[in-house]
Design a protein around this motif. Sequence first.
Motif, mmCIF file in Angstrom:
data_model
loop_
_atom_site.group_PDB
_atom_site.id
_atom_site.type_symbol
_atom_site.label_atom_id
_atom_site.label_comp_id
_atom_site.label_asym_id
_atom_site.label_seq_id
_atom_site.Cartn_x
_atom_site.Cartn_y
_atom_site.Cartn_z
ATOM 1 N N LEU A 130 -80.620 -10.572 25.103
ATOM 2 C CA LEU A 130 -80.653 -9.283 25.802
ATOM 3 C C LEU A 130 -81.747 -9.260 26.869
ATOM 4 N N VAL A 131 -82.892 -9.846 26.566
ATOM 5 C CA VAL A 131 -83.979 -9.898 27.555
ATOM 6 C C VAL A 131 -83.553 -10.718 28.777
ATOM 7 N N ALA B 120 -82.035 -4.438 33.119
ATOM 8 C CA ALA B 120 -83.217 -3.838 32.495
ATOM 9 C C ALA B 120 -82.824 -2.804 31.447
ATOM 10 N N LEU B 121 -81.808 -1.997 31.747
ATOM 11 C CA LEU B 121 -81.363 -0.987 30.792
ATOM 12 C C LEU B 121 -80.768 -1.619 29.536
ATOM 13 N N VAL B 122 -79.954 -2.646 29.721
ATOM 14 C CA VAL B 122 -79.352 -3.321 28.570
ATOM 15 C C VAL B 122 -80.421 -3.982 27.712
ATOM 16 N N ALA B 123 -81.402 -4.629 28.362
ATOM 17 C CA ALA B 123 -82.474 -5.273 27.606
ATOM 18 C C ALA B 123 -83.289 -4.260 26.818
ATOM 19 N N THR B 124 -83.590 -3.120 27.436
ATOM 20 C CA THR B 124 -84.423 -2.108 26.776
ATOM 21 C C THR B 124 -83.669 -1.394 25.664
ATOM 22 N N VAL B 125 -82.520 -0.830 26.016
ATOM 23 C CA VAL B 125 -81.741 -0.068 25.027
ATOM 24 C C VAL B 125 -81.190 -0.987 23.943
ATOM 25 N N GLY B 126 -80.719 -2.163 24.349
ATOM 26 C CA GLY B 126 -80.157 -3.091 23.379
ATOM 27 C C GLY B 126 -81.163 -3.531 22.334
ATOM 28 N N ASN B 127 -82.377 -3.864 22.769
ATOM 29 C CA ASN B 127 -83.400 -4.281 21.815
ATOM 30 C C ASN B 127 -83.860 -3.122 20.939
ATOM 31 N N ALA B 128 -83.868 -1.913 21.494
ATOM 32 C CA ALA B 128 -84.289 -0.748 20.708
ATOM 33 C C ALA B 128 -83.324 -0.468 19.565
ATOM 34 N N PHE B 129 -82.040 -0.711 19.788
ATOM 35 C CA PHE B 129 -81.028 -0.400 18.767
ATOM 36 C C PHE B 129 -80.370 -1.652 18.187
ATOM 37 N N LEU C 1 -72.044 -8.135 20.035
ATOM 38 C CA LEU C 1 -72.869 -7.080 20.627
ATOM 39 C C LEU C 1 -73.216 -7.403 22.079
ATOM 40 N N VAL C 2 -73.478 -8.662 22.362
ATOM 41 C CA VAL C 2 -73.762 -9.064 23.747
ATOM 42 C C VAL C 2 -72.570 -8.742 24.631
ATOM 43 N N PHE C 3 -71.359 -9.052 24.176
ATOM 44 C CA PHE C 3 -70.158 -8.795 24.964
ATOM 45 C C PHE C 3 -69.898 -7.297 25.134
ATOM 46 N N LEU C 4 -70.118 -6.537 24.068
ATOM 47 C CA LEU C 4 -69.891 -5.097 24.151
ATOM 48 C C LEU C 4 -70.858 -4.433 25.131
ATOM 49 N N LEU C 5 -72.097 -4.882 25.154
ATOM 50 C CA LEU C 5 -73.092 -4.293 26.048
ATOM 51 C C LEU C 5 -72.898 -4.709 27.504
ATOM 52 N N MET C 6 -71.959 -5.597 27.747
ATOM 53 C CA MET C 6 -71.675 -6.039 29.120
ATOM 54 C C MET C 6 -70.757 -5.084 29.869
ATOM 55 N N VAL C 7 -70.336 -3.994 29.232
ATOM 56 C CA VAL C 7 -69.310 -3.144 29.831
ATOM 57 C C VAL C 7 -69.739 -2.621 31.198
ATOM 58 N N ALA C 8 -70.995 -2.192 31.343
ATOM 59 C CA ALA C 8 -71.456 -1.670 32.630
ATOM 60 C C ALA C 8 -71.475 -2.766 33.686
ATOM 61 N N PHE D 195 -80.074 -13.193 34.061
ATOM 62 C CA PHE D 195 -79.538 -14.477 34.529
ATOM 63 C C PHE D 195 -78.020 -14.491 34.468
ATOM 64 N N SER D 196 -77.468 -14.132 33.326
ATOM 65 C CA SER D 196 -76.003 -14.154 33.195
ATOM 66 C C SER D 196 -75.347 -13.081 34.048
ATOM 67 N N TYR D 197 -75.956 -11.905 34.156
ATOM 68 C CA TYR D 197 -75.359 -10.825 34.930
ATOM 69 C C TYR D 197 -75.344 -11.147 36.426
ATOM 70 N N THR D 198 -76.450 -11.678 36.933
ATOM 71 C CA THR D 198 -76.505 -12.007 38.363
ATOM 72 C C THR D 198 -75.556 -13.147 38.696
ATOM 73 N N THR D 199 -75.471 -14.128 37.804
ATOM 74 C CA THR D 199 -74.516 -15.212 38.014
ATOM 75 C C THR D 199 -73.093 -14.685 38.021
ATOM 76 N N LEU D 200 -72.794 -13.780 37.093
ATOM 77 C CA LEU D 200 -71.463 -13.165 37.037
ATOM 78 C C LEU D 200 -71.160 -12.429 38.334
#
Length: 324
Positions: free
Chosen positions: A195-196, A160-169, A113-120, A200-205
């Motif tokens: 997800l929260v 922020a969107l991934v953390a919010t939407v990801g945790n909600a679902f 799920l973490v990898f799938l939500l990385m699409v954006a 860190f991982s996104y900015t490093t990427l």
Amino acid sequence: PGSLREGGVGGPTRLPGGKADGRKAARGTPWTKAPWTGGLVGALATLSLSSSTRTLTVAICKTPICMRLFRLALPIMGLNTLNVLALAVDTAMCGHLENPESVLAALSFATQLVFLLMVAMLGLSVGTVSLVSRAYGAGDMERVEHLLVQSTLLTFIVSALVATVGNAFADPLMRLLGADDTTAELGLAYLRPMLVGTIFSYTTLLYASTLRGVGTMVWPFVAALISNGLNVLFNTGLILGKFGCPALGVQGAAYGTLLSQAIGLVFIVTILRRGVVPGIRPTLRLEAIDRPLARELFFVGAPAALDTRASGGPNICVRQLPSQ
């Protein structure tokens, strides 16, 4: 081009009847400096076409550009290896916990799920690399700075969107993949912190991809090496309760990974802020989102991101089969 004659590059020109007149075919513009070669120094291959047999012989040559390509590729090979080892280390340590079957299944579902939500974020990073490399190659440092500021702000928004939407679902998605109550509970303990902490991982990427786009491969590898080394240390303590740390189990794997990613991000930002790579200095300042640029970034990177995520779809289906 006129400099390519029958008989090979730089070879004698064949006259009617098959006789050589001794003249070199390199008269005029040498092929190594022609526009269609990009000004490469030295031949990458020598093509010899026989008029009688029409056979094509390719002789690979050792050239400076080949060595340059190898030097660029070597750190990326190491970086990809480290990324695989990081997940392998987490899996190996979590395998020593109680009820290892459920723990490993939960970790598998959560990471998918973490990898799938990385699409954006993947689309944003690919688009940033593409546009930054063009601006950097053209010497337009003002545009490079604008791209870095905008892509950094967009990374924060995506995180922020991934953390919010990801945790909600998160819970419904775990159930959709086939997790039972025990597996879902363990998976959520890992997934929610991850997800929260995507910032860190996104900015490093983002910054690591940008550095690769301008031809700097070593620093992303060094940052990943530091981050992965710390990941082993932190996870040993937080998963298994070593070094006086609390034994948090699966949740400790998430906390240890996030902590190591945060330190890796601090390292790479510090390196860039010191001007190690000329023209690449991330600046954190608030400004309005450049919507046309944002659309261009995601438009350029979307095909690569979707292709990467689509290739992971069969893996999810295969993982789901045992739960049915």
